[in-house]
Enzyme design. Structure first.
Site: not given
Ligand code: PLP
Length: 416
Positions: A236, A272, A340
């Site tokens: 996150g 991520g 579209c």
């Molecule tokens: N872990 C969980 C359980 C997630 O659902 C997510 C994405 O929503 C992530 C990690 C990775 O989040 P981020 O890409 O914001 O770091």
């Protein structure tokens, strides 16, 4: 920081001018910088090194085999959310003991496969799911490890669709139910209840929501005197797309580490976006410039919401750079795709130096939740993915062809 910037008025990826790449590869395409990807992974790793976490890259943000392999080579594990991601994770060579599996809707088959592959643990999102994992484990005569995903009811200041840690969202288990599960652990004797997990959402740019959520979980551990081997604090960590204030990995770590270091459990983090987001751009071409948008003109480009959906889905802001910086008067554009749908746009009312047909644009910060969210809507083949590595441009996924659009379809005998 990332490695896409103007050099001699041309956007370059590392040292390769995008004009060289557009000469060779048709647009649209995603382009990644290997150096940026690795750099961002190392930034997180170094910032949190006092707690020596296992970093499970959240492959939902970018599941290209090469991206996963590059990070696995650096020591990363993977955070997965489906049987498909498990398949790709194993194909990418991720050791199963570095795979953690979240998702509110794991099917029996997915659970069975993950147990057979001996993943590190499941992040369990509900009591019925725990019962299912326990029963599959009994049938397979295995004892997989599980962590309970807690819903700490902490609001993160981000888009509602990517807020996951508040009451009323489908994710995780409330503290009371989690306590009941721990108190009745003998009911789930085919699993090993070894950890806790918390993930409150994505693109969170403040440290406070992390601190609030993790504090609640750590308090829960202390008050209910449960023993856990793992604490997974999710991902996150937000990045800069536009005006957001940049938080460095060190700032996130400085706020979080005091809560989790020197504890009797191991730490997992699942970033991520922070790793992949700014390591990629989407390159597209202006097809037509048409007068008459609400905010100025339409720059109609060859990439649409099927290629990159974040602006349409979340009204997300992504900086857009003309690949060649020319001296011309600024004008306002709606940068729109060929789909579209009126919601098919990459940017609205954006001011640029005047653009003309055949000019290339780079949509910045599209390395996470870009290709993975693409579709074939309007029967458009998905774009290629390229990566600059060691000064060379390599194709890491070919563009789809028209034949790919009907792959898997079966003609009924009545129509043969
Ligand atoms: N872990 C969980 C359980 C997630 O659902 C997510 C994405 O929503 C992530 C990690 C990775 O989040 P981020 O890409 O914001 O770091």
């Amino acid at each position: 920081m990332h490695e896409f910037c103007y050099k001699n008025n041309i956007v370059c990826c590392e040292d390769v001018p995008l004009t060289e790449i557009t000469r060779e590869y048709p647009t649209p395409f995603y382009l990644y910088s290997y150096r940026t990807l690795i750099d961002h992974f190392r930034k997180i790793r170094d910032a949190f090194k006092e707690a020596d976490p296992l970093i499970c890259f959240s492959m939902k943000s970018n599941s290209n085999l090469n991206i996963c392999k590059a990070l696995i080579k650096e020591g990363a594990g993977l955070d997965i959310v489906s049987g498909g991601e498990l398949y790709i994770a194993l194909k990418a060579g991720c050791p199963p003991e570095k795979i953690v599996y979240a998702s509110v809707g794991k099917t029996e088959r997915e659970i069975e496969r993950a147990i057979r592959k001996n993943i590190l643990f499941f992040n369990v999102e509900s009591t019925p799911e725990l019962i299912m994992i326990d029963s599959v484990a009994r049938r397979l005569r295995k004892r997989p490890k599980v962590a309970l995903r807690l819903n700490p009811d902490v609001k993160a200041d981000t888009h509602d669709y990517i807020t996951t840690g508040t009451r009323g969202k489908k994710f995780g288990i409330d503290f009371k139910s989690a306590e009941d599960i721990f108190d009745n652990a003998n009911k789930y004797s085919n699993v090993r209840l070894k950890g806790l997990h918390v993930h409150i959402g994505s693109q969170i740019t403040d440290v406070e929501p992390f601190v609030a959520a993790i504090s609640k979980v750590v308090d829960f551990v202390e008050k209910s005197s449960i023993e856990i081997e793992w604490l997974n604090i999710g991902g996150g960590f937000g990045i800069v797309y536009g005006e957001e204030k940049a938080r460095t990995a060190a700032e996130f770590a400085d706020a979080i580490l005091p809560l989790v270091k020197h504890r009797p459990f191991k730490l997992i983090i699942e970033p991520g976006r922070f790793i992949a987001g700014n390591s990629g751009v989407l390159v597209c071409k202006v097809l037509y410039v048409k007068a008459g948008s609400a905010g100025g003109d339409f720059a109609i480009v060859d990439a649409g919401m099927n290629d990159f959906i974040r602006p349409s889905l979340y009204n997300a802001y992504h900086e857009i750079l003309p690949v060649v910086k020319r001296k011309s008067n600024p004008r306002k554009y709606d940068v729109v795709g060929p789909i579209c749908e009126s919601g098919d746009y990459l940017a609205l009312g954006r001011e640029f130096p005047e653009v003309v047909a055949d000019e290339y644009l780079a949509v910045m910060g599209t390395g996470a939740y870009g290709y993975v969210m693409s579709s074939n809507y309007n029967s458009r083949p998905r774009p290629a993915e390229l990566m600059v590595m060691n000064g060379e441009v390599r194709q890491i996924r070919r563009a789809e062809t028209y034949a790919d659009l009907i792959r898997g379809e079966k003609i009924l005998k009545e129509f043969r």
